[in-house]
Design a protein around this motif. Sequence first.
Motif, PDB file in Angstrom:
ATOM      1  N   UNK A 430      62.052 -21.797  35.137  1.00  0.00           N
ATOM      2  CA  UNK A 430      60.928 -22.318  34.351  1.00  0.00           C
ATOM      3  C   UNK A 430      60.423 -23.634  34.938  1.00  0.00           C
ATOM      4  N   UNK A 431      61.327 -24.434  35.541  1.00  0.00           N
ATOM      5  CA  UNK A 431      60.889 -25.661  36.202  1.00  0.00           C
ATOM      6  C   UNK A 431      60.019 -25.334  37.422  1.00  0.00           C
ATOM      7  N   UNK A 432      60.349 -24.254  38.095  1.00  0.00           N
ATOM      8  CA  UNK A 432      59.535 -23.809  39.240  1.00  0.00           C
ATOM      9  C   UNK A 432      58.132 -23.421  38.794  1.00  0.00           C
ATOM     10  N   UNK A 433      58.052 -22.703  37.679  1.00  0.00           N
ATOM     11  CA  UNK A 433      56.732 -22.361  37.145  1.00  0.00           C
ATOM     12  C   UNK A 433      55.969 -23.634  36.775  1.00  0.00           C
ATOM     13  N   UNK A 434      56.656 -24.563  36.152  1.00  0.00           N
ATOM     14  CA  UNK A 434      56.003 -25.796  35.729  1.00  0.00           C
ATOM     15  C   UNK A 434      55.467 -26.580  36.928  1.00  0.00           C
ATOM     16  N   UNK A 435      56.297 -26.766  37.934  1.00  0.00           N
ATOM     17  CA  UNK A 435      55.875 -27.580  39.075  1.00  0.00           C
ATOM     18  C   UNK A 435      54.749 -26.918  39.860  1.00  0.00           C
ATOM     19  N   UNK A 436      54.783 -25.606  39.985  1.00  0.00           N
ATOM     20  CA  UNK A 436      53.762 -24.923  40.782  1.00  0.00           C
ATOM     21  C   UNK A 436      52.485 -24.663  40.003  1.00  0.00           C
ATOM     22  N   UNK A 437      52.605 -24.203  38.776  1.00  0.00           N
ATOM     23  CA  UNK A 437      51.412 -23.826  38.018  1.00  0.00           C
ATOM     24  C   UNK A 437      50.771 -25.018  37.322  1.00  0.00           C
ATOM     25  N   UNK A 438      51.569 -25.980  36.881  1.00  0.00           N
ATOM     26  CA  UNK A 438      51.035 -27.048  36.050  1.00  0.00           C
ATOM     27  C   UNK A 438      50.957 -28.399  36.762  1.00  0.00           C
ATOM     28  N   UNK A 439      51.923 -28.681  37.604  1.00  0.00           N
ATOM     29  CA  UNK A 439      52.050 -30.046  38.111  1.00  0.00           C
ATOM     30  C   UNK A 439      51.305 -30.285  39.426  1.00  0.00           C
ATOM     31  N   UNK A 440      51.440 -29.359  40.384  1.00  0.00           N
ATOM     32  CA  UNK A 440      50.810 -29.583  41.683  1.00  0.00           C
ATOM     33  C   UNK A 440      49.293 -29.373  41.574  1.00  0.00           C
TER      34      UNK A 440
END
Length: 528
Positions: A430-440
């Motif tokens: 879920x952290x991977x989804x967050x960093x790629x979809x939301x953060x970058x």
Amino acid sequence: MILSATALTPLPVLIPMLAAAATLILGRRPRAQRAVTLVALVAVLVVSGLLLYLADRDGIAVVQVGGWDSPIGISLVVDRLAALMLVVSAIVLLAVMLYAVGQGIHDGNDQQPVSIFLPTYLALTAGVCNAFLAGDLFNLFVGFEVLLAASFVLLTLGASADRVRAGVSYVMVSMVSSLIFLAGMGFAYAATGTLNLAQMAVRMDDVPEGTRAAIFGVLLVAFGIKAAVFPLSTWLPDSYPTAPAPVTAVFAGLLTKVGVYAIIRAHTLLFPGGELDNVLLVAGLLTMVIGILGAIAQNDIKRLLSFTLVSHIGYMVFGIALSTQAGLSGAVYYVAHHILVQTTLFLVVGLIERQAGSASLRRLGGLALASPVLAIAFLVPALNLGGIPPFSGFIGKVALLQAGAADGSVLAWVLVAGGTVTSLLTLYVVARVWTKAFWRARADAPEGGLADAAPSALIDESGMEVAFSDRADVGRMPPAMLVPTIGLVVVGLALTVFAGPLVDISDRAAENLRDRSVYIEAVLGGQP
């Protein structure tokens, strides 16, 4: 007026079935259809809440349908477990219906014809409730078959090639499961002379141990397919992601848990001796680990969440297989938690597709800045799924791990370690989804520049078609879809805020499950 659980018990099945008939009659009047569906699902939620209160206060309630006494007639049984499942299911079904209607109103009904969707959805609701209330194996089978018929229609709405292909695959797997279930019923009837669960529980004690284990094994295969327990789970990631967002959400959050419920009921009532507990423990471990490893390999969020769904079924199987009150209590609480959280996440993915035009991590970025509300709607259930304290996912996992440690066997400790590793890997996913979809930034995504292009038929590395929306309103989330999603986020948080009372209900439900004499006495009333 004194509330009667006996009078209320048939209503969770009867209300949606009558409403389904009414919505079919009102096929040319979509507003009336929506009103009937809303009233019906709200009524189911209210009745389910009352049944939970009454079952927790007064104990098990039994209705003999048609006036035929058990074990000859059909028994509908409400205990704490069934009532809790009814309440959580009713919440999810209502929220998803509101989301789907909001989507249909906003988009028109070309891809999701409301005249078909709402009656079928109500039939699905009746099937779910019937499965939870069933007091005999045949009625449980009927509930599953109603689910199968309704889910095939819902899965293929829009009639795209991918949806029809996934629907055919889903139906074939479900039919195999149903045939195995029928065989298991036949074996159980041959051994005990009854299909009534309470009477079968009494007579199963006189069946030779080997025969009893064989019958349990057949039923476990049937229920394991429906619950997506490894190695019977390979069908799920290919079937669910192709459906419309609300359909995927209700399937992922709810339908597999009906299979888990059936496993709990069979294990505690019919086969409490623990003959196959070690098999279940190994299956639970493999389900957890292999499911989460599959999630790590995905770039499409729908497929990623489908694999986490499989993985977390393993926690429930772990608690069931421990055959202790603590393990069952943890499993019951975790089922309720996972229904809500998994449904919420799939609804959020539908909003992500609205906001960004895709669910592929290779094409997403910058969503936290573009829509802070969407970011929060994803972050809260994602952290909950990952088991971050103080969320309900953490409470449920700690309860299961403590139950495993209390068991003390080598295999239980292996499951404790596997559950811990799976939780950490879930957090990574879920952290991977967050960093790629939301953060970058979206410009940094490998295929971010394609987001604003015309719809394409690109195929990702998993072999699935990943097309962007060609809608002119990409970047806008209809409030009618956002509000039910936020509502489920809030309900998920309520599982944390009211964790004490809910854990107490789970403990009392587990106590009832362990002492099956209470169930048997309530249904049979002293009959042999």
